[in-house]
Write a protein that holds these residues in place. Structure first.
Motif, PDB file in Angstrom:
ATOM      1  N   THR A  17      -9.180   2.408   6.428  1.00 21.36           N
ATOM      2  CA  THR A  17      -9.575   3.052   5.312  1.00 21.36           C
ATOM      3  C   THR A  17     -10.949   2.434   4.720  1.00 21.36           C
ATOM      4  N   ARG A  45       0.784  -1.226  -0.278  1.00 21.36           N
ATOM      5  CA  ARG A  45       0.046   0.059  -0.091  1.00 21.36           C
ATOM      6  C   ARG A  45       0.962   1.337   0.013  1.00 21.36           C
ATOM      7  N   ALA A 102      -0.399   7.583   2.031  1.00 19.29           N
ATOM      8  CA  ALA A 102      -1.263   6.814   2.734  1.00 19.29           C
ATOM      9  C   ALA A 102      -1.202   7.203   4.378  1.00 19.29           C
TER      10      ALA A 102
END
Length: 104
Positions: free
Chosen positions: A95, A81, A88
């Motif tokens: 999320t 990610r 992020a």
């Protein structure tokens, strides 16, 4: 203590994106009448006004040694990610939970 290779790579990606966003916004300011939050399409790409803030916040987390920690649960944000979305702030679980809360 030197950063791990993944953090170093994410930092390089963020610095590159920061540079591109600043250049795009600088090009957009005269056309937008000097509006600081205006970032219209540049060379076929659109950068949301908050994207530069997110990139700079991620660079700050790297500098503070907090990069890769979820701001919601405190757990680790997955390496894949972070490589896909280095700015992020939250792990996928948080999320997804936030998305479900706001959509339902």
């Amino acid at each position: 203590m030197p950063a791990d290779p993944m953090t170093t790579r994410a930092r390089q990606m963020l610095l590159s994106r920061q540079s591109a966003l600043r250049a795009s916004c600088a090009e957009a300011l005269p056309a937008a009448g000097g509006a600081a939050d205006a970032c219209p399409p540049v060379r076929g790409a659109y950068f949301p006004p908050h994207e530069l803030e997110e990139v700079e916040a991620a660079l700050e987390r790297i500098a503070q040694g907090r990069f890769g920690c979820c701001e919601q649960c405190g757990g680790a944000i997955g390496r894949q990610r972070l490589l896909a979305v280095p700015e992020a702030r939250c792990c996928l679980t948080c999320t997804d939970a936030r998305a479900r809360d706001t959509s339902g």
